[in-house]
Design a protein around this motif. Structure first.
Motif, PDB file in Angstrom:
ATOM      1  N   MET A  64       0.822  -1.193   0.000  1.00  0.00           N
ATOM      2  CA  MET A  64       0.000   0.000   0.000  1.00  0.00           C
ATOM      3  C   MET A  64       0.862   1.251   0.000  1.00  0.00           C
ATOM      4  N   THR A  65       0.492   2.256  -0.769  1.00  0.00           N
ATOM      5  CA  THR A  65       1.108   3.570  -0.698  1.00  0.00           C
ATOM      6  C   THR A  65       0.007   4.591  -0.488  1.00  0.00           C
ATOM      7  N   TRP A  66       0.415   5.765  -0.011  1.00  0.00           N
ATOM      8  CA  TRP A  66      -0.553   6.815   0.274  1.00  0.00           C
ATOM      9  C   TRP A  66      -1.288   7.225  -0.997  1.00  0.00           C
ATOM     10  N   SER A  67      -0.562   7.311  -2.120  1.00  0.00           N
ATOM     11  CA  SER A  67      -1.176   7.748  -3.373  1.00  0.00           C
ATOM     12  C   SER A  67      -1.918   6.615  -4.082  1.00  0.00           C
ATOM     13  N   ASN A  68      -1.677   5.376  -3.639  1.00  0.00           N
ATOM     14  CA  ASN A  68      -2.324   4.242  -4.272  1.00  0.00           C
ATOM     15  C   ASN A  68      -2.846   3.292  -3.191  1.00  0.00           C
ATOM     16  N   PRO A  69      -3.920   3.709  -2.491  1.00  0.00           N
ATOM     17  CA  PRO A  69      -4.409   2.928  -1.348  1.00  0.00           C
ATOM     18  C   PRO A  69      -5.060   1.640  -1.797  1.00  0.00           C
ATOM     19  N   PRO A  70      -5.258   0.708  -0.867  1.00  0.00           N
ATOM     20  CA  PRO A  70      -5.894  -0.554  -1.230  1.00  0.00           C
ATOM     21  C   PRO A  70      -7.330  -0.327  -1.679  1.00  0.00           C
ATOM     22  N   ARG A  71      -7.743  -1.046  -2.691  1.00  0.00           N
ATOM     23  CA  ARG A  71      -9.099  -0.872  -3.218  1.00  0.00           C
ATOM     24  C   ARG A  71     -10.046  -1.951  -2.717  1.00  0.00           C
ATOM     25  N   THR A  72      -9.541  -2.920  -1.969  1.00  0.00           N
ATOM     26  CA  THR A  72     -10.387  -3.974  -1.433  1.00  0.00           C
ATOM     27  C   THR A  72     -10.248  -4.012   0.083  1.00  0.00           C
ATOM     28  N   SER A  73     -11.273  -4.514   0.736  1.00  0.00           N
ATOM     29  CA  SER A  73     -11.259  -4.610   2.191  1.00  0.00           C
ATOM     30  C   SER A  73     -10.357  -5.756   2.642  1.00  0.00           C
ATOM     31  N   ILE A  74      -9.832  -5.625   3.856  1.00  0.00           N
ATOM     32  CA  ILE A  74      -9.056  -6.688   4.474  1.00  0.00           C
ATOM     33  C   ILE A  74     -10.039  -7.668   5.118  1.00  0.00           C
ATOM     34  N   ARG A  75      -9.808  -8.956   4.930  1.00  0.00           N
ATOM     35  CA  ARG A  75     -10.717  -9.956   5.477  1.00  0.00           C
ATOM     36  C   ARG A  75      -9.980 -10.905   6.416  1.00  0.00           C
ATOM     37  N   ALA A  76     -10.711 -11.354   7.427  1.00  0.00           N
ATOM     38  CA  ALA A  76     -10.147 -12.306   8.388  1.00  0.00           C
ATOM     39  C   ALA A  76     -11.280 -13.171   8.931  1.00  0.00           C
ATOM     40  N   SER A  77     -10.913 -14.314   9.444  1.00  0.00           N
ATOM     41  CA  SER A  77     -11.936 -15.239   9.944  1.00  0.00           C
ATOM     42  C   SER A  77     -12.199 -15.091  11.432  1.00  0.00           C
ATOM     43  N   ARG A  78     -11.192 -14.616  12.190  1.00  0.00           N
ATOM     44  CA  ARG A  78     -11.338 -14.589  13.652  1.00  0.00           C
ATOM     45  C   ARG A  78     -11.347 -13.185  14.235  1.00  0.00           C
ATOM     46  N   TYR A  79     -10.455 -12.290  13.768  1.00  0.00           N
ATOM     47  CA  TYR A  79     -10.386 -10.963  14.376  1.00  0.00           C
ATOM     48  C   TYR A  79      -9.742  -9.969  13.417  1.00  0.00           C
ATOM     49  N   LEU A  80     -10.052  -8.691  13.641  1.00  0.00           N
ATOM     50  CA  LEU A  80      -9.444  -7.596  12.903  1.00  0.00           C
ATOM     51  C   LEU A  80      -9.185  -6.435  13.861  1.00  0.00           C
ATOM     52  N   VAL A  81      -8.127  -5.687  13.552  1.00  0.00           N
ATOM     53  CA  VAL A  81      -7.791  -4.449  14.263  1.00  0.00           C
ATOM     54  C   VAL A  81      -7.506  -3.391  13.214  1.00  0.00           C
ATOM     55  N   ALA A  82      -8.068  -2.201  13.372  1.00  0.00           N
ATOM     56  CA  ALA A  82      -7.788  -1.096  12.454  1.00  0.00           C
ATOM     57  C   ALA A  82      -7.421   0.132  13.260  1.00  0.00           C
ATOM     58  N   SER A  83      -6.316   0.767  12.885  1.00  0.00           N
ATOM     59  CA  SER A  83      -5.889   1.983  13.578  1.00  0.00           C
ATOM     60  C   SER A  83      -5.091   2.861  12.636  1.00  0.00           C
ATOM     61  N   ALA A  84      -4.738   4.043  13.126  1.00  0.00           N
ATOM     62  CA  ALA A  84      -4.023   5.028  12.321  1.00  0.00           C
ATOM     63  C   ALA A  84      -2.521   4.803  12.299  1.00  0.00           C
ATOM     64  N   ASP A  85      -2.031   3.730  12.909  1.00  0.00           N
ATOM     65  CA  ASP A  85      -0.594   3.446  12.925  1.00  0.00           C
ATOM     66  C   ASP A  85      -0.413   1.929  12.899  1.00  0.00           C
ATOM     67  N   HIS A  86       0.304   1.426  11.886  1.00  0.00           N
ATOM     68  CA  HIS A  86       0.468  -0.024  11.757  1.00  0.00           C
ATOM     69  C   HIS A  86       1.188  -0.620  12.955  1.00  0.00           C
ATOM     70  N   ILE A  87       2.028   0.160  13.630  1.00  0.00           N
ATOM     71  CA  ILE A  87       2.706  -0.346  14.830  1.00  0.00           C
ATOM     72  C   ILE A  87       1.681  -0.606  15.928  1.00  0.00           C
ATOM     73  N   ALA A  88       0.719   0.307  16.076  1.00  0.00           N
ATOM     74  CA  ALA A  88      -0.328   0.137  17.082  1.00  0.00           C
ATOM     75  C   ALA A  88      -1.252  -1.014  16.718  1.00  0.00           C
ATOM     76  N   THR A  89      -1.569  -1.147  15.435  1.00  0.00           N
ATOM     77  CA  THR A  89      -2.396  -2.275  14.995  1.00  0.00           C
ATOM     78  C   THR A  89      -1.735  -3.600  15.360  1.00  0.00           C
ATOM     79  N   SER A  90      -0.419  -3.678  15.208  1.00  0.00           N
ATOM     80  CA  SER A  90       0.307  -4.898  15.564  1.00  0.00           C
ATOM     81  C   SER A  90       0.179  -5.213  17.050  1.00  0.00           C
ATOM     82  N   ALA A  91       0.169  -4.182  17.896  1.00  0.00           N
ATOM     83  CA  ALA A  91       0.012  -4.397  19.335  1.00  0.00           C
ATOM     84  C   ALA A  91      -1.353  -5.006  19.635  1.00  0.00           C
ATOM     85  N   GLY A  92      -2.388  -4.538  18.935  1.00  0.00           N
ATOM     86  CA  GLY A  92      -3.712  -5.115  19.123  1.00  0.00           C
ATOM     87  C   GLY A  92      -3.787  -6.555  18.661  1.00  0.00           C
TER      88      GLY A  92
END
Length: 533
Positions: free
Chosen positions: A1-29
Motif C-alpha cells: 500500500m502507498t498513500w497515493s495508491n491505497p488498497p481498493r479492497t477490504s481486508i478480510r479475516a476469519s477470527r479478528y481484525l484491528v484497524a488503527s491510524a498506525d500499523h505499529i499500534a495495529t500490531s500491538a492489538g
C-alpha cells in the motif's frame, strides 16, 4: 500500500481484525488476540501503543470514549476529564477573553480521562493481565519507535514556545523514520501496569499536573475517576441500529443527521449514485440542519435522545435543490480512532469502537514535566458566557467533538466505525454510514471514497461559531461532479488535495453474514493499517 495508491479492497479475516491510524499500534492489538485476549484487550493495547507513537493525535494526557458490544448488548464509556477545582471563568472574562484559550494556557487543560478509560474497560471486560496489554506500548516508549511522516512533518511548524515545551519530540522526530524514545512515558506505563490508576493520577504524572496547574488542580480532583459507564444513545438508520455515546459528545449529530437522510431515502429523493452532486448536497443539508444550534445545545447535561428526536423533525429545513447556508449566530482537529472486533479466547464475538484525543493536534502544547506526557486542550470546548449550559466551572466536562459509532441488527454486531476530524466527525460518519448501510458498499469503498466537510475559518473547531458560517471543503479525489454542482446550488466550495487528513482518519470493521470480518483503515493516515487473523 502507498498513500497515493491505497488498497481498493477490504481486508478480510476469519477470527479478528484491528484497524488503527498506525500499523505499529495495529500490531500491538493483534498481539493481544494472538495471546488469547479479546477485543477490549486489543483496543487498550492499540490505544496505548499509539499514545506513544502518535502524540500529535492522542496520548495519556487526553480523553477517551468507547462503545463495546458483547453478548448482544452495547455499553458506552465516557472518560472525559473534568475541569479542575481552580477553574474560574470570571477570571478569564476579567482578562478580556470571550473564548477559552486555544493553546499554551493550562486553563484549557482538564484532568485527562484516557488512563481512567483504560482502567474501566479492563476492569469490566478485559481478559488478559494489564501488564501484558501495556507491554507493547512500554517497549515502544523505552526502546524507541520510528517517527511517522505526520509526526515528523508537524513539529517543524510549531512556534518557538511550543517547540521549547515539546523539546523531547522536537529534538528526536527530525525526519520520517527517526528513532524516538519517550522514557517518561515508559515509566508511567510500567507503574500503571503493576500498580493501577493511582500510580498515574497520584504518582509522578499527578504531581506534575498539580505543579504546572499552579492551583488549577487539587489532589482531590485527581483522586476521582474520570470514567463513567453511561447509557448509549441509539436510533435506526438504513435498516440497522446505530449507537454512539451521548452528550457531552456531539455523536447525537451523526444520529440526527442520519435520521434526516433516512427520511430522504424513504421519500425517494436521495440519488442512488453517491457520485451525484445532489447526493452530497442533501447530506450537507442534513448536516447543517442537525448542527446549526450545536454551540447552544451540546453540554454535559443535554438529553441526547431528545436532541436526536428534535433533529429528526427538521426535515422541512432541507432545501432539496439549494444551499440553505444556515449556521449558529456568531459568537484542524486531531484525534485518533481505532476499532477491534473478533472472538477472544472464550469464543465470544466482541466489538470495540474507541476514540481518543488530545483535541487539537498535539493538544495544549504543554507538557507534564515529570513524564513528558503532552496535555490535551479539551477545555477549549467550554463557554465563558455566564450561565451558559456548557460553561467553564470546577468539576464540569467540556462539550466534546469525539464521536465513535457502532451498528447492530437485533442483538448481532454489524459494524464498528468512526473517525477523527474535529467538528467534521459527524459529517464524515454520515457519509460512511450512508455508504455502508444504505448503498451496501464495502468498508474499503466507503473509507476510500472522497469526502466533503463543513469547514470553519480557522481551527477545525469553529464550524458553528466562525463569522460567516461554514464553507464546504471537497476532497481532491471526490466525484468530479461535486465541486461544480455544489457551487451551482449555492454552497461556498473550496477544493482540497487528494487523501487530505483534514477529512478525517476513518476506519471500519464489518461482520459479514458468514461470520467473517472485513475492514479497512484510512489511507489518509499514511501509516495506518487494518489486519488480523
Amino acid at each position: 500500500m502507498t498513500w497515493s495508491n491505497p488498497p481498493r479492497t477490504s481486508i478480510r479475516a476469519s477470527r479478528y481484525l484491528v484497524a488503527s491510524a498506525d500499523h505499529i499500534a495495529t500490531s500491538a492489538g493483534n498481539e493481544m488476540f494472538a495471546r488469547g485476549g479479546n477485543a477490549v484487550d486489543a483496543a487498550i493495547a492499540t490505544n496505548a501503543a499509539i499514545a506513544v507513537t502518535g502524540p500529535h493525535l492522542c496520548g495519556m494526557g487526553g480523553d477517551l470514549f468507547a462503545l463495546v458490544h458483547v453478548d448482544g448488548e452495547v455499553f458506552a464509556l465516557n472518560a472525559a476529564g473534568r475541569a479542575g477545582s481552580g477553574a474560574d471563568a470570571a477570571a478569564l472574562r476579567d482578562e478580556g477573553l470571550t473564548e477559552m484559550p486555544f493553546k499554551l494556557d493550562i486553563r484549557s487543560v482538564t484532568v485527562p480521562g484516557c488512563v481512567d478509560g483504560w482502567m474501566a474497560l479492563h476492569e469490566r471486560f478485559g481478559s488478559l493481565p494489564l501488564d501484558v496489554i501495556l507491554a507493547p506500548a512500554q517497549r515502544l516508549a523505552g526502546e524507541g519507535f520510528p517517527a511517522s511522516p505526520l509526526l515528523a512533518g508537524m513539529l517543524p511548524r510549531l512556534d518557538e514556545a511550543s517547540r521549547t515545551n515539546l523539546v523531547e519530540l522536537v529534538t528526536q522526530a527530525t525526519h520520517t523514520g527517526a528513532l524516538v524514545r519517550r522514557p517518561g512515558v515508559a515509566l508511567a506505563l510500567s507503574a500503571l501496569a503493576t500498580g493501577g490508576r493511582d500510580t498515574f493520577y497520584r504518582g509522578l504524572f499527578g504531581d506534575g499536573l498539580i505543579e504546572i496547574g499552579n492551583g488549577l488542580f487539587t489532589e482531590s480532583d485527581l483522586a476521582t475517576s474520570q470514567a463513567e459507564w453511561v447509557v448509549p444513545i441509539s436510533t435506526e438508520l438504513f435498516g440497522v441500529d446505530v449507537h454512539t455515546v451521548g452528550p457531552s459528545t456531539q455523536g447525537y449529530l451523526t444520529l440526527g443527521s442520519g435520521r434526516l437522510v433516512d427520511q430522504l431515502v424513504s421519500s425517494g429523493l436521495l440519488p442512488k449514485d453517491p457520485k451525484d452532486d445532489h447526493w452530497a448536497h442533501l447530506l450537507i443539508e442534513a448536516s447543517t440542519a442537525a448542527g446549526r444550534d450545536r454551540p447552544e445545545r451540546l453540554h454535559q447535561d443535554a438529553d441526547g435522545d431528545a436532541l436526536v428526536a428534535e433533529i429528526a423533525g427538521r426535515g422541512g429545513e432541507i432545501d432539496p435543490e439549494r444551499a440553505s447556508n444556515r449556521w449558529a449566530p456568531h459568537r484542524d482537529g486531531d484525534t485518533t480512532y481505532l476499532c477491534t472486533a473478533g472472538r477472544g479466547g472464550d469464543g465470544r464475538m466482541m466489538g470495540v469502537s474507541l476514540i481518543q484525543s488530545n483535541a487539537s493536534g498535539i493538544g495544549s502544547h504543554l507538557v507534564e514535566p515529570n513524564t513528558g506526557i503532552n496535555l490535551h486542550n479539551r477545555g477549549m470546548g467550554f463557554s465563558l458566557e455566564a450561565g451558559h449550559p456548557g460553561r467553564l466551572a470546577p468539576g464540569r466536562v467540556p462539550p466534546h467533538t469525539l464521536s465513535a459509532a457502532l451498528a447492530t441488527s437485533g442483538s448481532d454486531l454489524v459494524s464498528v466505525f468512526g473517525t477523527m476530524g474535529g467538528d467534521a466527525q459527524p459529517q464524515i460518519l454520515l457519509q460512511i454510514a450512508t455508504r455502508l448501510f444504505h448503498h451496501g458498499q464495502s468498508p474499503a469503498m466507503s473509507i476510500n471514497a472522497g469526502r466533503w466537510a463543513l469547514k470553519g475559518p480557522q481551527t477545525g473547531f469553529d464550524t458553528w461559531t466562525g463569522a460567516g458560517g461554514p464553507g464546504i471543503a471537497v476532497e481532491g479525489h471526490a466525484s468530479g461532479a461535486w465541486a461544480q454542482g455544489l457551487a451551482e446550488r449555492g454552497h461556498r466550495v473550496e477544493t482540497s488535495p487528494e487523501w487530505d487528513s483534514g477529512f478525517g482518519h476513518a476506519h471500519a470493521i464489518v461482520i459479514e453474514p458468514n461470520g467473517g470480518l472485513s475492514g479497512a483503515a484510512d489511507p489518509r493516515t499514511v501509516v495506518g493499517s487494518c489486519s488480523g487473523g
